[in-house]
Each structure stands twice: as structure tokens, then as C-alpha cells.
Design a protein around this motif. Structure first.
Motif, PDB file in Angstrom:
ATOM      1  N   VAL A 150       0.838  -1.131  -0.123  1.00 25.52           N
ATOM      2  CA  VAL A 150      -0.083  -0.047  -0.032  1.00 25.52           C
ATOM      3  C   VAL A 150       1.115   1.101  -0.028  1.00 25.52           C
ATOM      4  O   VAL A 150       1.634   1.572   0.708  1.00 25.52           O
ATOM      5  N   ILE A 151       0.759   1.985  -1.140  1.00 29.08           N
ATOM      6  CA  ILE A 151       1.679   3.144  -1.199  1.00 29.08           C
ATOM      7  C   ILE A 151       0.827   4.363  -0.626  1.00 29.08           C
ATOM      8  O   ILE A 151      -0.180   4.628  -0.896  1.00 29.08           O
ATOM      9  N   VAL A 152       1.676   5.097   0.299  1.00 33.76           N
ATOM     10  CA  VAL A 152       0.790   6.130   1.017  1.00 33.76           C
ATOM     11  C   VAL A 152       1.678   7.420   1.003  1.00 33.76           C
ATOM     12  O   VAL A 152       2.964   7.337   0.844  1.00 33.76           O
ATOM     13  N   ARG A 153       1.118   8.652   1.273  1.00 38.76           N
ATOM     14  CA  ARG A 153       1.759   9.756   1.237  1.00 38.76           C
ATOM     15  C   ARG A 153       2.208  10.099   2.702  1.00 38.76           C
ATOM     16  O   ARG A 153       1.282   9.866   3.616  1.00 38.76           O
ATOM     17  N   SER A 154       3.569  10.061   3.139  1.00 41.16           N
ATOM     18  CA  SER A 154       4.029  10.368   4.606  1.00 41.16           C
ATOM     19  C   SER A 154       5.131  11.322   4.574  1.00 41.16           C
ATOM     20  O   SER A 154       6.044  11.099   3.823  1.00 41.16           O
ATOM     21  N   SER A 167       6.693  12.488   1.354  1.00 46.85           N
ATOM     22  CA  SER A 167       7.184  11.561   0.479  1.00 46.85           C
ATOM     23  C   SER A 167       6.234  10.411   0.469  1.00 46.85           C
ATOM     24  O   SER A 167       5.298  10.202   0.847  1.00 46.85           O
ATOM     25  N   LEU A 168       6.651   9.467  -0.512  1.00 49.10           N
ATOM     26  CA  LEU A 168       5.740   7.944  -0.736  1.00 49.10           C
ATOM     27  C   LEU A 168       6.677   6.990   0.222  1.00 49.10           C
ATOM     28  O   LEU A 168       7.838   6.983   0.080  1.00 49.10           O
ATOM     29  N   LEU A 169       5.734   6.366   0.691  1.00 44.75           N
ATOM     30  CA  LEU A 169       6.279   5.080   1.577  1.00 44.75           C
ATOM     31  C   LEU A 169       5.203   4.144   1.386  1.00 44.75           C
ATOM     32  O   LEU A 169       3.929   3.894   1.101  1.00 44.75           O
ATOM     33  N   GLY A 170       6.103   2.627   1.063  1.00 45.44           N
ATOM     34  CA  GLY A 170       5.347   1.780   1.105  1.00 45.44           C
ATOM     35  C   GLY A 170       5.155   0.882   2.154  1.00 45.44           C
ATOM     36  O   GLY A 170       6.079   0.598   3.038  1.00 45.44           O
ATOM     37  N   LEU A 171       3.746   0.418   2.446  1.00 48.77           N
ATOM     38  CA  LEU A 171       3.377  -0.513   3.567  1.00 48.77           C
ATOM     39  C   LEU A 171       3.294  -1.770   3.130  1.00 48.77           C
ATOM     40  O   LEU A 171       2.185  -2.270   2.387  1.00 48.77           O
ATOM     41  N   VAL A 189       1.705  -5.426   3.056  1.00 50.00           N
ATOM     42  CA  VAL A 189       0.672  -5.960   4.039  1.00 50.00           C
ATOM     43  C   VAL A 189       0.165  -7.355   3.239  1.00 50.00           C
ATOM     44  O   VAL A 189       0.502  -7.727   2.165  1.00 50.00           O
ATOM     45  N   ASP A 190      -0.482  -8.137   4.177  1.00 44.25           N
ATOM     46  CA  ASP A 190      -0.816  -9.679   3.831  1.00 44.25           C
ATOM     47  C   ASP A 190      -2.015  -9.471   2.766  1.00 44.25           C
ATOM     48  O   ASP A 190      -2.052 -10.337   1.828  1.00 44.25           O
ATOM     49  N   ALA A 191      -3.052  -8.929   3.144  1.00 42.82           N
ATOM     50  CA  ALA A 191      -4.275  -8.682   2.412  1.00 42.82           C
ATOM     51  C   ALA A 191      -4.849  -7.268   2.353  1.00 42.82           C
ATOM     52  O   ALA A 191      -4.691  -6.557   3.560  1.00 42.82           O
ATOM     53  N   LEU A 192      -5.581  -7.080   1.537  1.00 42.59           N
ATOM     54  CA  LEU A 192      -6.445  -5.614   1.415  1.00 42.59           C
ATOM     55  C   LEU A 192      -7.817  -5.806   2.165  1.00 42.59           C
ATOM     56  O   LEU A 192      -8.267  -6.979   2.039  1.00 42.59           O
ATOM     57  N   GLY A 193      -8.391  -5.031   2.782  1.00 42.44           N
ATOM     58  CA  GLY A 193      -9.687  -5.055   3.449  1.00 42.44           C
ATOM     59  C   GLY A 193     -10.627  -4.295   2.876  1.00 42.44           C
ATOM     60  O   GLY A 193     -10.555  -3.818   1.667  1.00 42.44           O
ATOM     61  N   THR A 194     -11.715  -3.905   3.656  1.00 40.54           N
ATOM     62  CA  THR A 194     -12.510  -2.858   3.187  1.00 40.54           C
ATOM     63  C   THR A 194     -12.176  -1.401   3.469  1.00 40.54           C
ATOM     64  O   THR A 194     -11.305  -1.157   3.933  1.00 40.54           O
TER      65      THR A 194
END
Length: 864
Positions: free
Chosen positions: A785-789, A792-796, A798-803
Motif C-alpha cells: 500500500v503506497i501512502v503519502r508520508s 514522501s511516498l512510503l510503501g506498507l 501488507v498480507d491482504a487488502l480489506g474494506t
């Protein structure tokens, strides 16, 4: 574009990775389970067509078309594999029955080749032919002896003695013919073999084909005196074999056929009558159905594997199964209890499941994961959107998600059926091979009961016991030695008197027994027998007569004139090699004919103790610790199930002894033995956790609710069983982690996972489970999951996406109210976010960004 046309569009044909079987299209219409899946997938395909059309209006047409095409291709491949495995299972079951049928028959006929050689050397038979005249009293006495023989060896219907000229000198059953001109007589007189085996009409037996064994009667070095003929009860024998192999509710037809395809005997005289000549293709291996009498059948033909060099009369066993019943689902409870852990274990085993089968499962997971990510990203793009069609787009995304879940459910069910079909085939193989082992054992020990009773009638023994003398006992030792030389399944033969004292043995190495009293309760039981049809059997236990190893001792009384036994004959069965050979022959084999790696077979007594085993793990005499209650195994109530044993899953089949003819069925002897066959399925592993991966937030959850204040959409995901999230507005998108560049070895094990190339620039990726102290590890299907942090851009990782639920601000509990620690990278928790997944933790992306940027030498590019 209706559902009907879409349903017809899902065909079973060629798919990528393997060649299609051209016979499958004609078979699939008989596979009702596959037809049901095809119809259901057809209806879902129609839904995908509609959603794809609507996607044109929302700008998601490209992603929708790709998913629709992938599901369509996978549907065709899945149906193809289901058809192939269903077909293979039906053929494998049919082939096992046919192979067992011919192998059991050949083992039986092997014993007949020994019988004719032994009986033709009988002194009473020689004496009658040497008289040279019709001595009525001698003939009546010999026919009485024949009657005694058939009473014990009940596989024969008649015994006929001819002189050199073909005149009938004695026989058991009356017949109009007094002499024979058949060629079998000359062949038996002149052959340099050990027996003559013949199937066909015989002028002194019947105009119908009969199976007989013949050999000359002679004294060594002298001119032959005549010919002895044994008439085998072939029809009776085949009926028994067929009954054991075919359950009452089984549609299978088994037939024994000659080299030219003419049926000799069958389990159903209506569908496959004796004398019918099968089409030439029936004896040639083929996957194509066989047309017979206006009906189509799955068909297999099996030749005998042979036994100790004997291949039988050259016959085959044909297995036939009507197509309309060939693919009925009858796995029952044996595979209903297959749990997720077992499926995870066995489906990864290339020895059990082909690459193509495992690829289907992986492809389904990849397609569903990609669809979920596409829908998830679609929600992200709609966050805080002001476009006029945002409501329509979200509704369409919900429908796409629902269609994906329904399709995945069908895939999961059908793939589960696919795996269960393979497992059911393995279970049936185990049960069939256990049945073969116990059948062979019963038939073998039937011969042992016959042998001891017949040898007890030898006049040499009765004379020596009634008139004891050293010369008489030496003669007895000669007779016993000659018998033992022919019958090598015995380690020793013992003659004992009315006091239980051994007076003669067959093996010189056991002469230390002479003059000693035999120990064992079976001795007293033998000496109490009053009928020549009775016999005694010891328990399977260690005995000094078998070098302190465990075995069975069979014994029969030697009748005296006053009705009281003069003594008895005991035979020491050489159980260790004999039972081991039976079990070895019963092990399932691979395509090369070698026993399956890790498979084993056992014989167990009624107390669960090991009688014999192919594995050193189970010592003879030890208690079987498989953890299976065999108490429920009964005649016609076989057991097949999956067990966990010593860290592995096994498919096992267990069959209890059913007896053979009168042996163990109506002769008064009862000793329950269970044969067990086991095949390893894979290591016992914990089932992979099922994560809530579907982006299934519904409109009610996402909608702003009047009067509830401001809401925030939360993009959620899972790590192990933990549910985490970040504000959706801070998310750029989710991407696959497959091509992520891992961290250098010096940083392995840290929170830094590596780099993901995103739009041409590297983005650092944070290993969240390491940062949050969550137990877990890398998974093949992880996503980023790429987020703005922190600009900058940061990748998290994860095992699976949720709702992506819409959460009211009032429902968020600040993290400071839950803990006094200041190192937790979270802003708060939500107790109920509307998905049923439990408590949701909201992460602080800026805090996470500072953590990772402070640990890596690379400064991420600023967010655009």
C-alpha cells in the motif's frame, strides 16, 4: 446477451498447458456435478458481461475487461481439469477392480497347478491303475477318496482318472462317456512340463467350456499308467471374485475374457454374457468409451501381473461401467471431513497433484487478489471526489466486488471438489489394495486348512501310529519331507501321536523335536477332533516350533478305526516371508510399477496387534498405534479415511477378512484379521489463515449519515489476523509486491523490507509486522500500500487488502486514551467499523514515514 448463451459458451476443451482429451466432450454431459458448475459459471459470466458494459460508462472498462477475460479463461481450464480428474478417478477405480480380479484368479490357478502334480503322485491312484482290471471295490474306495479330497479342496467339481487308453477308471461325478479321445490325454502323457491347463469342451466332462488341469500318473522311470484330471469350478470361483469386488449398489460389470475377446465369465450375464465376443478395441488400452449392445461404457482391460512366474491361461479381466452411472458422486463421508490444513498440505505435493492442477488454484487466487486490488484502488480514487458520477462509480464497484466474491465462491467450491476427487481416488485405491491383501491371505490360508486335513488321511501315517516302529516313522519322515519339498510355504511338518509327542518331522534340522511333547492348547483341540473335515488353528503367537517367532499352526487329526484320533499332522506356516510378500504385492504402485514412496501395509489381529508389515516402523507383535478405531470394520463395512500420523497425513483403507468358500464362513473357524493399506498425503501443517480480502464495503457503510457528523473513509488491510488502516485520502494506491527489490543482507530482519519501483522511481517499503511487533513472516501473495508520508511516498507491506469503511469521528478512540506509551505509530482505534472484522487500528503514516526514512540511506522522492 442472455445467460443461456453465456452458459453454452463455457466449454470443456483445450486449455493452456496441456492437450485436451478428444473423448472428453462426449463424457462431460454425464458428469452432472460439472454440468452444474458450468451453468453457474455461465450465469456469472453473463453478470460480468453486464458489468463490463457498465464499466464503459465509469471509465473502468479496461480493468473490467481484463478481469472478465481472466475469469472466462480460468473457468474453461477449471472445468477441463474437473472433467479430466473425474474421468481419471472413474477409470482408476475400474482398473483397480479389474486388475485385482485377474490377479486373484491367477493366484488361485497357480495353486491348482501344484494340486494336479501332487495328487497325480498319490499311491492309491497308482495302485488302482496298476491292477490292470476293473476292481470294483478298489474303484469305490478311490472314488470315496476323491470325495474326501473335493470336500476339502472345494474348488473342484470333479476328479477323473483315465488309463493309458483313455478309459475312465474312476471319477467323482457320473457321466455318460466311459472313455475319452480328447487330445488332453496325449498331451498329459507326453508333455515335458509339470501340468496341462486346458479350457474348452471336454468329451468326458461337458460340451460347454470347462477349465481343467491334467497330468500323467506314473512311477519314476516307468511307463505312464494313465492321466488324472481335475475339473475346476470356474463359474463358481468367478462369482465369488466378482461379489468381493463389486458392491450391491455398484454399476460396474467385470468380465473375464480370452485372448480373442470372447467372454468366459462375467458379473452380469445380461450386459456381458459368456460367449460374447467383444470388439477388438476392448482389449486395447484406450480412454474412449466402448459401445456394447447399444450402450456406452467406460472400459478397461487388465492382464495378469503373474505370480511366481505363472501368468495363467492368458486371460484378461475387462471392467465396464455404463456412462450414465460412471460419474455419480459416491465419496461419502470419507472426504467430507477434509479440512483446510489437509488441503494445504496435499495440494502442494507434486507427487499427488500435477503442476496443472496446482496452477488452477494459484490462478484463481491471483485473479481474485488482482480484482480486489482493482476495486480497492477504485474506492481510493473516489475518495473525496467531486465528480457527478461518483455515486454510480461506487455502486458499480460494489457490484463488481459482489460478482467477484460469487465467482470466487464457485471457484473455491469447484477446486475443492477437484482436490476431493483426487483424494477420494487415493482413498479408494487404499481400500481396494487392502481388500486385495486380505483376500489373498484368506485364500492362502484356505489352502493350509485343506493341506493339513488331506495329508492327515495318508495311510502311511495311520499305519505308523497304529503299529509304532522305527522303520514306520522313518517312512513317515520320508513322506513329510517329500511333501515339504513341494510345498515351500511351510517351515516344518510334524507328525505327533495321541499323547502329543512328535514322532516325525519333515526338516532334518528339527529332529530335536522327536520324542518331545508339543506345547500349545491347539494340540489338545486337534486330538479332540472327530471328523476328517475338522481342523485346529493356533493363535498367531510366538512358538518354539518357528524359532520363537510368531506364526499360525494348522493341524488335523489322523482318524483311527474306533473313531478316536491316532495322532495328528501339524504344519508350521512360514508366515514371516509369506505374509510380507502378500503385503508387498498389495502396495499401491506408481506409473513405473514401483511401490509408492512412504506407503505401507499391515495385517492386524482382532486385538490390533501387528501380524505382518511392510514397514519396520510396525514390529510384529506390537500394538498398532495408527490412532484409528478398527472396531467398526466388518464384512462389507470397509473403512477408508484420512488420518494424521507422526507429522504426516495418510489416506488409509482397512478391510476385515471375509473368508473364502467355507473357510472362516461355515467351517467353524473364526479369526478376524484386518488388512490396512496407507499412502502418505503430505506433512501436517497449520491451515493458512483465511483473511478478509474482499473489498466489500457496501453503500450503507460508505454513505454519509445525516446527523452523525463528519465521517472519514479508512483504507484498511490485514497483517496476520490484525486489522489495520490509514485515512483513504493518504493512500495513493495498492500494488503487487512481486517485483519488490529486497533489502540488503545487512538490513535483513529490520523494519526496512526493500524498494518498490513505482512510476519509474524507487519507493522504500516498511515491513509493518516488524515495526508493530506482530508475529508473522513473508507471504507469496503480499501487497504494498503506497501512502503519502511526511511529504514522501512510503510503501506498507501488507498480507491482504480489506474494506474501506466510512467511520464517524465520534467512533474513533484516540490512542492516548488506551496507552501511555508514546512509541506506538497509531492515532486511534475503532471498535466497530461495520465489517465484522473486529477492532480496527488507525496508523499514523507520518510517524511511520519518519521511522523508515530515519533507518534507510535513501531519501524517497517527494509525493507528487
Amino acid at each position: 446477451m442472455g445467460q443461456g448463451s453465456s452458459g453454452r459458451g463455457l466449454k470443456v476443451g483445450a486449455s493452456k498447458g496441456f492437450e485436451a482429451d478428444p473423448s472428453l466432450p462426449g463424457l462431460v454431459r454425464h458428469m452432472h456435478a460439472i454440468a452444474a458448475y458450468r451453468e453457474e459459471l455461465g450465469r456469472l459470466q453473463a453478470s460480468w458481461d453486464t458489468l463490463s458494459l457498465l464499466g464503459e460508462l465509469s471509465g473502468n472498462a479496461t480493468e473490467m475487461a481484463g478481469t472478465r477475460a481472466a475469469f472466462g479463461e480460468l473457468s474453461a481450464a477449471l472445468l477441463q481439469h474437473l472433467a479430466i480428474e473425474t474421468h481419471r478417478k472413474a477409470l482408476a477405480d475400474l482398473r483397480t477392480k479389474a486388475q485385482n480380479g485377474i490377479n486373484i484368479l491367477v493366484r488361485n490357478l497357480f495353486e491348482r497347478t501344484a494340486d494336479i502334480g501332487f495328487l497325480s503322485a498319490d499311491e492309491h491312484i497308482r495302485a488302482l491303475l496298476e491292477t490292470g482290471s476293473d476292481d470294483a471295490a478298489a474303484r469305490i474306495a478311490l472314488e470315496a477318496r476323491f470325495k474326501e479330497y473335493v470336500a476339502k479342496y472345494s474348488v473342484y467339481s470333479d476328479i477323473i482318472l483315465l488309463d493309458r487308453e483313455g478309459e475312465v477308471r474312476a471319477r467323482l461325478e457320473p457321466h455318460a462317456a466311459a472313455s475319452s479321445n480328447h487330445g488332453i490325454r496325449n498331451e498329459a502323457l507326453a508333455s515335458d512340463g509339470a501340468y496341462v491347463e486346458y479350457f474348452g469342451p471336454l468329451d468326458i466332462v461337458s460340451d460347454e467350456p470347462r477349465l481343467v488341469y491334467a497330468w500323467r500318473v506314473e512311477r519314476p522311470g516307468q511307463r505312464p499308467l494313465g492321466v488324472l484330471i481335475l475339473v475346476f469350478r470356474l463359474a463358481d470361483e468367478m462369482d465369488g471374485i466378482f461379489r468381493n469386488l463389486i458392491a450391491p449398489d455398484d454399476w460396474t460389470v467385470l468380465a473375464c475374457a480370452g485372448p480373442d475377446g470372447t467372454i468366459i465369465a462375467s458379473s452380469c450375464p445380461i450386459q456381458a454374457p459368456a460367449g460374447l465376443k467383444l470388439p477388438p478395441g476392448a482389449l486395447i488400452p484406450s480412454n474412449k468409451p466402448l459401445r456394447l449392445g447399444g450402450r456406452q461404457y467406460l472400459a478397461v482391460a487388465c492382464e495378469a501381473a503373474g505370480y511366481q512366474g505363472y501368468l495363467g491361461p492368458g486371460w484378461s479381466c475387462i471392467g465396464l461401467l455404463p456412462l450414465e452411472a460412471a460419474f455419480e458422486r459416491e465419496e461419502g463421508q470419507a472426504v467430507e471431513g477434509v479440512d483446510a490444513g489437509l488441503l494445504d498440505s496435499v495440494t502442494g505435493d507434486p507427487a499427488l497433484f500435477s503442476d496443472e492442477l496446482r496452477t488452477v488454484s494459484r490462478q484463481a487466487g491471483v485473479i481474485q487478489r488482482d480484482l480486489n486490488r482493482s476495486v480497492w484502488n477504485g474506492w481510493i480514487r473516489q475518495t473525496d471526489s467531486t465528480e457527478a458520477n461518483v455515486a454510480f462509480s461506487k455502486l458499480l464497484l460494489s457490484e463488481v466486488s459482489n460478482a467477484g466474491r460469487k465467482t470466487q465462491a464457485v471457484f473455491d467450491a469447484s477446486i475443492g471438489d477437484l482436490y476431493r476427487t483426487v483424494i477420494a481416488a487415493i482413498l479408494e485405491k487404499c481400500r481396494s489394495h487392502a481388500g486385495f491383501a486380505i483376500d489373498v491371505m484368506d485364500r492362502n490360508l484356505y489352502e493350509r486348512a485343506n493341506d493339513c486335513r488331506w495329508w492327515a488321511l495318508d495311510a502311511t501315517f495311520a499305519k505308523a501310529l497304529s503299529e509304532p516302529a522305527p522303520e514306520a516313522f522313518r517312512a513317515c519322515r520320508g513322506v513329510l519331507g517329500a511333501i515339504n519339498a513341494l510345498y515351500t510355504v511351510y517351515s516344518n511338518l510334524i507328525l505327533f501321536d495321541a499323547t502329543g509327542r512328535a514322532v516325525a518331522v519333515s526338516q532334518p534340522g528339527h529332529e530335536d523335536l522327536l520324542g518331545t511333547a508339543l506345547d500349545g492348547e491347539w494340540v489338545a483341540r486337534t486330538l479332540s477332533l472327530r471328523s476328517t473335515q475338522d481342523y485346529a488353528v493356533s493363535r498367531f503367537e510366538p512358538t518354539a516350533l518357528y524359532d520363537d517367532a510368531a506364526t499360525y499352526l494348522y493341524a488335523a487329526a489322523i482318524p483311527g478305526r474306533n473313531g478316536r484320533p491316532l495322532g495328528g499332522v501339524a504344519i508350521v506356516f512360514d508366515s514371516t516371508p509369506q505374509f510380507a510378500a502378500m503385503l508387498q504385492d498389495a502396495l499401491p504402485s506408481d506409473a513405473a510399477g514401483k511401490p509408492l514412496a512412504g506407503a505401507f501395509a499391515l495385517f492386524l489381529d482382532d486385538a490390533g496387534k501387528v501380524i505382518a508389515s511392510t514397514s519396520e516402523r510396525f514390529a510384529i507383535g506390537s500394538a498398532c498405534d495408527l490412532g484409528v478405531d478398527l472396531g467398526g470394520v466388518a464384512p462389507k463395512q470397509d473403512l477408508s479415511r484420512i488420518i494424521a500420523f507422526e507429522g504426516r497425513y495418510y489416506a488409509i483403507g482397512a478391510v476385515i477378512s471375509r473368508g473364502y468358500r467355507e473357510y472362516k464362513t461355515r467351517d467353524g473357524y473364526r479369526s478376524d484379521v484386518v488388512a490396512v493399506c496407507a499412502v502418505p498425503l503430505g506433512a501436517v501443517t497449520a491451515a493458512r489463515s483465511t483473511l478478509a480480502v474482499a473489498a466489500n464495503a457496501n453503500a450503507a457503510t460508505l454513505a454519509r449519515k445525516p446527523g452523525e457528523g463528519a465521517v472519514t473513509e479508512i483504507a484498511t488491510f490485514h497483517i496476520a489476523r490484525h486489522w489495520l488502516g490509514v485515512p483513504a485520502r493518504e493512500v495513493v494506491e495498492a500494488v503487487d509486491a512481486a517485483d519488490m527489490k529486497p533489502a540488503a543482507a545487512t538490513l535483513a530482519g529490520s523494519v526496512f523490507a526493500g524498494y518498490k519501483l513505482y512510476k519509474g522511481a524507487p519507493v522504500p517499503v516498511l515491513r509493518l509486522e516488524a515495526r508493530l511487533g506482530i508475529a508473522g513472516g513473508p507471504r507469496e501473495d503480499q501487497q504494498i500500500v503506497i501512502v503519502r508520508s511526511a511529504g514522501s511516498l512510503l510503501g506498507l507491506l501488507v498480507d491482504a487488502l480489506g474494506t474501506i469503511p466510512a467511520v464517524c469521528a465520534a467512533d474513533i478512540m484516540p490512542i492516548k486514551e488506551l496507552t501511555s506509551r508514546d512509541d506506538v505509530p497509531a492515532t486511534g482505534v475503532v471498535g466497530n467499523a461495520g465489517s465484522g472484522a473486529g477492532m480496527l487500528m488507525l496508523l499514523d503514516v507520518d510517524r511511520l514515514g519518519l521511522d523508515i526514512l530515519g533507518r534507510t540511506p535513501f531519501r524517497a522522492q517527494a509525493a507528487e
